[in-house]
Design a protein around this motif. Structure first.
Motif, short mmCIF file in Angstrom:
data_model
loop_
_atom_site.label_atom_id
_atom_site.label_comp_id
_atom_site.label_asym_id
_atom_site.label_seq_id
_atom_site.Cartn_x
_atom_site.Cartn_y
_atom_site.Cartn_z
N MET A 1 0.82 -1.20 0.00
CA MET A 1 0.00 0.00 0.00
C MET A 1 0.86 1.26 0.00
O MET A 1 0.63 2.17 -0.75
N SER A 2 1.87 1.31 0.87
CA SER A 2 2.69 2.51 0.97
C SER A 2 3.47 2.77 -0.30
O SER A 2 3.68 3.90 -0.69
N GLU A 3 3.91 1.68 -1.00
CA GLU A 3 4.67 1.85 -2.22
C GLU A 3 3.81 2.52 -3.29
O GLU A 3 4.24 3.42 -3.98
N THR A 4 2.57 2.07 -3.43
CA THR A 4 1.67 2.65 -4.42
C THR A 4 1.39 4.11 -4.10
O THR A 4 1.32 4.97 -4.97
N ARG A 5 1.26 4.42 -2.83
CA ARG A 5 0.90 5.76 -2.40
C ARG A 5 2.04 6.75 -2.62
O ARG A 5 1.81 7.91 -2.93
N THR A 6 3.28 6.30 -2.49
CA THR A 6 4.41 7.22 -2.57
C THR A 6 5.09 7.22 -3.94
O THR A 6 5.96 8.05 -4.17
N ALA A 7 4.72 6.33 -4.83
CA ALA A 7 5.35 6.31 -6.16
C ALA A 7 5.03 7.59 -6.92
O ALA A 7 3.92 8.11 -6.87
N ILE A 8 6.02 8.10 -7.65
CA ILE A 8 5.84 9.30 -8.46
C ILE A 8 5.09 8.89 -9.73
O ILE A 8 5.51 7.98 -10.45
N ARG A 9 3.99 9.58 -10.02
CA ARG A 9 3.18 9.26 -11.19
C ARG A 9 3.73 10.00 -12.42
O ARG A 9 3.92 11.22 -12.38
N ALA A 10 3.98 9.26 -13.49
CA ALA A 10 4.61 9.83 -14.67
C ALA A 10 3.76 9.62 -15.92
O ALA A 10 3.12 8.58 -16.09
N LEU A 11 3.78 10.64 -16.80
CA LEU A 11 3.22 10.54 -18.14
C LEU A 11 4.38 10.37 -19.10
O LEU A 11 5.30 11.19 -19.12
N LEU A 12 4.35 9.34 -19.92
CA LEU A 12 5.42 9.03 -20.86
C LEU A 12 4.99 9.42 -22.26
O LEU A 12 3.98 8.90 -22.77
N VAL A 13 5.72 10.34 -22.89
CA VAL A 13 5.35 10.85 -24.21
C VAL A 13 6.46 10.54 -25.22
O VAL A 13 7.55 11.11 -25.15
N ASP A 14 6.17 9.63 -26.14
CA ASP A 14 7.14 9.23 -27.16
C ASP A 14 6.38 8.60 -28.31
O ASP A 14 5.45 7.82 -28.09
N ASP A 15 6.75 8.94 -29.54
CA ASP A 15 6.01 8.41 -30.68
C ASP A 15 6.36 6.96 -31.01
O ASP A 15 5.63 6.31 -31.77
N GLN A 16 7.45 6.44 -30.46
CA GLN A 16 7.86 5.07 -30.76
C GLN A 16 7.31 4.11 -29.70
O GLN A 16 7.68 4.19 -28.53
N SER A 30 11.26 -0.56 -10.62
CA SER A 30 11.44 0.30 -9.44
C SER A 30 10.08 0.56 -8.80
O SER A 30 9.07 0.65 -9.48
N ASP A 31 10.06 0.68 -7.50
CA ASP A 31 8.80 1.01 -6.82
C ASP A 31 8.68 2.51 -6.57
O ASP A 31 7.79 2.96 -5.86
N GLU A 32 9.58 3.30 -7.17
CA GLU A 32 9.58 4.74 -6.93
C GLU A 32 8.83 5.54 -7.99
O GLU A 32 8.46 6.69 -7.77
N VAL A 33 8.62 4.95 -9.18
CA VAL A 33 7.96 5.65 -10.28
C VAL A 33 6.91 4.74 -10.90
O VAL A 33 7.18 3.56 -11.14
N ALA A 55 -6.79 10.66 -9.01
CA ALA A 55 -5.70 10.06 -8.24
C ALA A 55 -4.53 9.69 -9.13
O ALA A 55 -3.40 9.54 -8.66
N ASP A 56 -4.79 9.53 -10.44
CA ASP A 56 -3.74 9.13 -11.36
C ASP A 56 -3.15 10.31 -12.14
O ASP A 56 -2.45 10.10 -13.13
N ARG A 57 -3.41 11.52 -11.72
CA ARG A 57 -2.88 12.68 -12.44
C ARG A 57 -1.36 12.66 -12.40
O ARG A 57 -0.75 12.54 -11.33
N PRO A 58 -0.68 12.78 -13.56
CA PRO A 58 0.79 12.73 -13.59
C PRO A 58 1.43 13.85 -12.77
O PRO A 58 0.92 14.96 -12.71
N GLU A 59 2.53 13.51 -12.14
CA GLU A 59 3.31 14.49 -11.39
C GLU A 59 4.56 14.92 -12.15
O GLU A 59 5.17 15.95 -11.84
N VAL A 60 4.94 14.11 -13.15
CA VAL A 60 6.10 14.39 -13.98
C VAL A 60 5.79 13.95 -15.41
O VAL A 60 5.11 12.93 -15.60
N VAL A 61 6.28 14.70 -16.38
CA VAL A 61 6.14 14.31 -17.79
C VAL A 61 7.52 13.91 -18.31
O VAL A 61 8.49 14.67 -18.17
N LEU A 62 7.61 12.73 -18.89
CA LEU A 62 8.83 12.26 -19.56
C LEU A 62 8.61 12.48 -21.05
O LEU A 62 7.77 11.81 -21.66
#
Length: 229
Positions: A1-16, A30-33, A55-62
């Motif tokens: 539970m704690s791992e899911t709660r603290t993981a950084i949510r990322a949006l991955l943007v790549d055409d490939q 990794s359990d961090e992202v 709850a799934d809103r990205p916190e970082v964009v790759l």
């Protein structure tokens, strides 16, 4: 539970598709992202970022830079225009020095090569998610060479006509090491200074160069030829 709660949510943007799957699979080790969404171009990424908060809103964009349709720089400019204040970490190839400069000027918080290790990628994501900036040495070296070949006239984020107070020798040393991607703690160790002293030097450099953060300071230093070999 704690791992899911603290993981950084990322949006991955790549055409490939294969690249996206590869990065997602790597981060899954990794359990961090946690990659919560994927997009194949900037337009799709913007649509995802403008969805109602959840709850799934990205916190970082790759973000990739070279994409058909809306590329990385256009995406960054559109995010700024729409007030989407989500930190962006650019993932690029080695020969994208000019694009990387454009991306940083457009608001990217940092950049990394696509062949980084899992540890480096997670560390970079963690840095930008916390509000920091990331200057990877391999690409910074390339930008420095590009600046040198152009006579130090790589465009910076500061008004070229604005006066700049000269940096001291120590401040220049700190700026050079910051351009190499070193943290304040690492710079302090290399220059045999207290970390607090380095923080003060960084603050002074930002003020003198009219920069809001280390990334802009490095770009301004490139423009002025302060970092040329």
């Amino acid at each position: 539970m704690s791992e899911t709660r603290t993981a950084i949510r990322a949006l991955l943007v790549d055409d490939q598709t294969l690249v996206r799957h590869g990065i997602r699979s790597l981060l899954a080790l990794s359990d961090e992202v946690q990659v919560v969404a994927e997009a194949e171009d900037g337009a799709e990424a913007l649509a995802l970022l403008e969805e109602p908060d959840s709850a799934d809103r990205p916190e970082v964009v790759l973000l990739d830079l070279r994409m058909p349709g809306m590329g990385g720089i256009a995406t960054l400019e559109a995010m700024r225009a729409r007030g989407l204040d989500i930190p962006v970490l650019v993932l690029t190839t080695f020969d994208d020095a000019e694009l990387v400069l454009g991306a940083l000027q457009a608001g990217a918080r940092g950049y990394m090569l696509k062949d980084v290790t899992l540890e480096q990628l997670v560390g970079g994501i963690r840095t930008v998610a916390a509000g920091g900036t990331l200057l990877q040495p391999a690409l910074t070296d390339r930008l420095l060479r590009a600046s040198s070949q152009a006579g130090g006239l790589v465009e910076g984020p500061h008004d070229p006509a604005a006066p700049v107070e000269a940096l001291t020798a120590r401040e220049t040393d700190v700026l050079r090491l910051a351009a190499g991607g070193y943290s304040n703690k690492e710079i302090a160790a290399m220059l045999h200074l207290a970390e607090g002293t380095v923080k003060n030097h960084v603050s002074t450099v930002l003020w003198k160069l009219g920069a809001r953060d280390r990334t802009q300071a490095v770009l301004r230093g490139l423009y002025l030829g302060l970092l040329s070999p």
